[in-house]
Scaffold this motif. Structure first.
Motif, short mmCIF file in Angstrom:
data_model
loop_
_atom_site.label_atom_id
_atom_site.label_comp_id
_atom_site.label_asym_id
_atom_site.label_seq_id
_atom_site.Cartn_x
_atom_site.Cartn_y
_atom_site.Cartn_z
N LYS A 230 0.87 -1.18 0.00
CA LYS A 230 0.00 0.00 0.00
C LYS A 230 0.90 1.22 0.00
CE LYS A 230 -3.72 -2.48 2.32
NZ LYS A 230 -4.54 -2.63 3.52
N TYR A 231 1.44 1.53 -1.20
CA TYR A 231 2.51 2.53 -1.29
C TYR A 231 2.03 3.95 -0.98
CZ TYR A 231 0.50 2.95 -6.00
OH TYR A 231 -0.35 3.11 -7.06
N LEU A 232 0.76 4.26 -1.25
CA LEU A 232 0.28 5.60 -0.95
C LEU A 232 0.26 5.87 0.55
CD1 LEU A 232 -2.67 5.98 -3.50
CD2 LEU A 232 -0.42 7.05 -3.60
N LYS A 233 -0.21 4.90 1.32
CA LYS A 233 -0.25 5.06 2.77
C LYS A 233 1.16 5.04 3.36
CE LYS A 233 -4.91 3.15 3.47
NZ LYS A 233 -5.31 3.13 2.06
N ILE A 258 10.31 -0.89 -2.91
CA ILE A 258 9.78 -2.17 -3.38
C ILE A 258 8.27 -2.09 -3.58
CG2 ILE A 258 9.41 -4.58 -2.75
CD1 ILE A 258 12.19 -4.03 -3.71
N SER A 259 7.60 -1.38 -2.68
CA SER A 259 6.15 -1.23 -2.78
C SER A 259 5.76 -0.48 -4.06
CB SER A 259 5.62 -0.48 -1.55
OG SER A 259 4.22 -0.33 -1.61
N TYR A 260 6.49 0.58 -4.38
CA TYR A 260 6.24 1.31 -5.63
C TYR A 260 6.50 0.41 -6.84
CZ TYR A 260 5.44 6.09 -3.94
OH TYR A 260 4.89 7.22 -3.38
N LEU A 261 7.60 -0.34 -6.81
CA LEU A 261 7.96 -1.16 -7.96
C LEU A 261 6.97 -2.31 -8.19
CD1 LEU A 261 11.85 -1.43 -7.63
CD2 LEU A 261 10.51 0.10 -9.07
N GLY A 267 3.42 6.41 -13.01
CA GLY A 267 4.12 7.29 -12.08
C GLY A 267 4.81 6.59 -10.94
N CYS A 268 4.51 5.29 -10.73
CA CYS A 268 5.12 4.59 -9.59
C CYS A 268 6.62 4.41 -9.78
CB CYS A 268 4.45 3.23 -9.39
SG CYS A 268 2.82 3.36 -8.61
N VAL A 274 12.76 8.48 -7.20
CA VAL A 274 12.93 9.62 -6.29
C VAL A 274 13.30 9.14 -4.89
CG1 VAL A 274 11.69 11.49 -5.12
CG2 VAL A 274 11.41 11.16 -7.59
N ILE A 275 12.59 8.13 -4.38
CA ILE A 275 12.88 7.61 -3.04
C ILE A 275 14.26 6.97 -2.99
CG2 ILE A 275 12.09 6.04 -1.23
CD1 ILE A 275 10.32 8.46 -1.65
N TYR A 276 14.64 6.26 -4.07
CA TYR A 276 15.97 5.64 -4.14
C TYR A 276 17.06 6.71 -4.04
CZ TYR A 276 20.01 3.34 -6.32
OH TYR A 276 21.26 2.86 -6.59
N ASN A 277 16.90 7.81 -4.76
CA ASN A 277 17.89 8.87 -4.73
C ASN A 277 17.96 9.52 -3.35
OD1 ASN A 277 18.30 8.32 -7.42
ND2 ASN A 277 17.07 10.04 -8.17
N ARG A 278 16.80 9.71 -2.73
CA ARG A 278 16.78 10.31 -1.39
C ARG A 278 17.38 9.36 -0.36
NH1 ARG A 278 10.83 12.71 -0.46
NH2 ARG A 278 11.80 13.51 1.44
N MET A 279 17.22 8.07 -0.57
CA MET A 279 17.80 7.09 0.34
C MET A 279 19.32 7.24 0.40
SD MET A 279 17.42 2.95 0.06
CE MET A 279 18.03 1.85 1.35
#
Length: 812
Positions: A230-233, A258-261, A267-268, A274-279
């Motif tokens: 549940k990637y949005l939550k 992983i949830s987005y993928l 857009g996922c 984006v999250i990978y780069n921020r990580m």
């Protein structure tokens, strides 16, 4: 079982108090079954209080098996333990990591084929820290009996209620609950695997005046939401953590990516990147090899037209893998070369560098690499490198892909050697008996550019006899060749042949219309123009109108020219500059009108259609000063409805469109101040809202365009309308529909509200909008018939016919 506590890093300000990473007291595992409550209490009663909080029921014990006879060990989570045995903790983390690595992709790329799955990652799961433990008081530690009873009642009742009822129950407890009480309820819900209820409790908590942000609770809940995909939550809680000046744990970053993928929604993949780069850049973490591989594979398995724009991201992932000391799999090298070969401007040095690295690593170049190199050579026109690569390809595989033949023909054509391209084509036919569709398209295109008419016609004849499709691109190339060579009789024959073999096409009609005007056959040209107007799939555009206007002016048919010009003004079509000069001389009385630019203005029909499209998801982008605004139409490439609707919108808003920015899945208008009203009403702050006066604008045409652009028909014949906005706005729409005798149900899911017209209401809705539905879409959208053209998200909407159910905490 206690998960390892990850360090909490400061973010945004050094004055934020860091949470302690020291182990906290541990808690008992609570089971969901009522039959176990008394048993647990009886067991804990024999222990002192400080021992009761550390009572452990191991998931493999007989007691746990009795309570959860069908429990899956992989989903068992015990929050606290005082055991110092780190092997059990490591085993549990490996278990979670293993679940993440085993997910499968929903869609394979047709152009990039993996020889095998990516190599197994190194054993680095022990280094991935999970969420910190939560310190929460148990019921028997609370001094007040009434508080213990009420909390126990909440834990029992909340999971069984719908979201709206859950919020009402919690609102009724505002006078006595506090942070510790609600933390206990949220943790209890997570312990019994009611994570959705736990999330709603958390959402309710953060709206209360006494709420203090709890990093441990937020992290634990985000991790569970991510594991359930549940990637949005999960993202919502992730953003809460960042907004409070803290950095999420490495595991939270990992599970969110992983949830987005795991989702194929639009857009996922962008959000995962984006999250990978921020990580890496924000969190300072070094992702595991399995995460690098998963994200890289997702990029390569995206459609070719969209995956090529991820080149910089792929290079960044490759750089991180190299600097982290991981062994680079052969699919990483071949995938990166594949991405480079699809770029408009080829970086030959980078491709050569990657091939050299593969050679140093002892990796043999596979078929994918060699085909990618051929593709790059075809774009650059490098014959020597192409022939060298071709020989390597023949030696490496027995079955050469048809695309490789296309690239070889193209590289010869780039150097003007079209006969060598023809030799390649003939060799394919000799080897396999018949060439593929893409090979036919390429050789006909090459021969037409070389103006070899007889050869092109001969190959086209073979193409038609082969029964392969589509034929339309080759018919267009052949007709353009005939027009260039002045072979208008053959052009006419090719035109009628295309009508027999293919569906009517505007480009084909425009070429034939241009030919008729060129030879002065205006009577036949007018007949073809009328045919275009009557064919809904074709229609007329500015190009066809300019063509016939040129014919009238050249043939001195000034009266007809004046009428055509008036029609073009009414349709707001662009008039070519050289025709304007002729019109100035001819229409001397209207010279001032001709000189002045046409003032763009939407008709009543266009305005109503625009409101429906905005309700269905049309986006408005504004400049910094909000003076000029641009409409952005996005279409689902896999939807038959959207393909037809795109043609309709291009015809309807032709004068407004920015044709230079047109894509397969998107068209945009010019930036204009005229759209200011719609921007203020529907996108006031750069986010979609539902206007307060929307109930006045819901005409049948508005509803029809909303249905076509943002609506779906279920397999049972119900109609769903998707909209994003506030609950108040949706209520106004529902009331307006009820005034039209349309009763509807509402659900909130995935950040959108879904308005459902069920049963007989869908029939009445269809009768209302039927006159305004595009003709080619009526069979697809009519509720009496079934259709498979459904969106993935619409299939998951489950309407309760007894009541309307709003859920604010489901919205993103």
């Amino acid at each position: 079982m206690q998960l390892n506590s990850g360090p909490v890093k400061p973010f945004l300000t050094p004055f934020i108090c860091l949470l302690s990473s020291l182990p906290t007291p541990v808690k008992p595992y609570l089971t969901r079954m009522r039959t176990a409550i008394s048993l647990l209490h009886s067991l804990s009663a024999s222990f002192p209080i400080h021992h009761r909080r550390r009572l452990l029921i191991h998931p493999t014990s007989p007691l746990c098996n009795t309570i959860h006879p069908t429990a899956n060990p992989h989903r068992t989570s015990i929050f606290h333990t005082r055991s110092t045995d780190q092997s059990s903790v490591s085993h549990f983390v490996e278990q979670l990591a293993g679940d993440d690595e085993n997910w499968e992709f929903d869609k394979d790329n047709e152009l990039f084929n993996f020889d095998a799955c990516f190599g197994p990652s190194v054993d680095d799961s022990q280094n991935l820290k999970s969420s910190p433990s939560i310190d929460v008081k148990e019921l028997d530690e609370l001094p007040e009996q009434w508080r213990r009873s009420k909390l126990a009642w909440l834990c029992k009742e909340l999971p069984s209620h719908k979201p709206a009822t859950l919020v009402r129950i919690l609102n009724a407890q505002r006078k006595w609950v506090n942070q510790d009480d609600m933390t206990y309820v949220a943790v209890h819900c997570m312990r019994i695997r009611e994570n959705e209820t736990g999330f709603r409790v958390y959402k309710w908590m953060i709206q209360q005046h006494w709420f203090r942000f709890d990093f441990s609770l937020a992290t634990k809940l985000a991790d569970f939401m991510g594991k359930e995909r549940k990637y949005l939550k999960c993202r919502e809680i992730f953003d809460d953590i960042v907004n409070h000046g803290l950095i999420p744990t490495e595991y939270t970053f990992h599970i969110l990516i992983i949830s987005y993928l795991s989702s194929s929604n639009r857009g996922c993949l962008d959000e995962a990147c984006v999250i990978y780069n921020r990580m890496i850049q924000l969190g300072g973490y070094s992702p595991r090899l399995s995460l690098h591989n998963s994200l890289f594979k997702a990029i390569l398995t995206a459609p070719a037209d969209s995956s090529k724009r991820y080149l910089n991201q792929a290079e960044f992932i490759f750089h991180q893998m190299v600097t982290s000391g991981f062994k680079i799999d052969k699919d990483i090298y071949s995938g990166l070369i594949w991405l480079h070969s699809y770029q408009d401007k080829i970086d030959k040095e980078r491709i050569a560098s990657l091939r050299a690295e593969m050679q140093l690593s002892g990796i043999e170049e596979n078929k994918e690499v060699l085909v990618s190199v051929l593709r790059a050579c075809s774009k650059e026109g490098e014959i020597e490198e192409a022939e060298k690569t071709w020989k390597m390809l023949l030696n490496s595989t027995q079955s050469v892909p048809s695309q490789a033949y296309v690239y070889k023909m193209e590289v010869y054509a780039k150097n003007g050697e079209y006969m060598r391209s023809l030799e390649v084509f003939k060799s394919i036919q000799e080897q396999s008996g018949s060439a593929s569709t893409s090979v036919f398209h390429k050789i006909i295109e090459v021969l037409c550019k070389a103006q070899a008419a007889e050869l092109a016609e001969s190959v086209m004849k073979d193409f038609i006899e082969s029964g392969k499709k589509p034929l339309m691109p080759s018919f267009i190339d052949l007709m353009n060749l005939h027009f260039t060579l002045g072979m208008h009789d053959k052009l006419e024959c090719t035109f009628f042949q295309s009508l027999e073999k293919c569906r009517p096409n505007r480009t084909i009609y425009n070429i034939y219309l241009k030919s008729l005007v060129h030879i002065g056959n205006l009577e036949k040209a007018e007949e073809i123009l009328r045919q275009m107007q009557n064919l809904e799939d074709v229609g007329v555009d500015s190009k066809s109108c300019n063509t016939i206007l040129r014919g009238y002016l050249d043939g001195r048919g000034y009266v007809k020219a004046e009428k055509m010009y008036a029609l073009m003004k009414e349709k707001k079509y662009h008039v070519e500059p050289d025709l304007i000069e002729n019109l100035e001389r001819v229409l001397s009385s209207n010279e001032e009108v001709v000189k002045n630019p046409i003032i763009l203005k939407l008709s009543k029909e266009q305005r109503e259609a625009l409101v429906g499209l905005l309700l269905g998801g049309l986006k408005i982008e504004s400049d910094e000063k909000r003076k000029n605004h641009m409409l952005v139409f996005k279409f689902n490439e896999n939807s038959g409805v959207h393909k037809v609707l795109k043609r309709c919108i291009c015809n309807e808003y032709n004068e407004w469109l920015d044709l230079t920015s047109e894509k397969d899945d998107q068209i945009t208008t010019i930036s204009h101040s005229y759209f200011g009203f719609y921007a203020d009403q529907f996108w006031p702050q750069g986010q979609p809202v539902i206007p307060k006066l929307i109930h006045r604008w819901l005409s049948p045409r508005v509803l029809a365009y909303w249905y076509m652009y943002g609506g779906y028909k279920t397999s049972s014949g119900d109609i769903l309308l998707k909209i994003k906005g506030s609950e108040d706005g949706v209520n106004r729409i529902v009331k307006a529909l009820e005034k039209k005798s349309l009763t509807c149900k509402v659900k909130c899911k995935g950040g959108f509200f879904w308005i459902g017209l069920l049963g007989r209401n869908s029939i009445w809705f269809w009768k209302l909008v039927d006159p305004y539905i595009v003709g080619d879409l009526k069979d697809l959208l009519k509720p009496e018939h079934l259709t498979s053209d459904l969106k993935e998200e619409s299939q998951t909407i489950d309407f309760d016919r007894s009541d309307s159910d709003y859920s604010e905490d489901d919205a993103s």
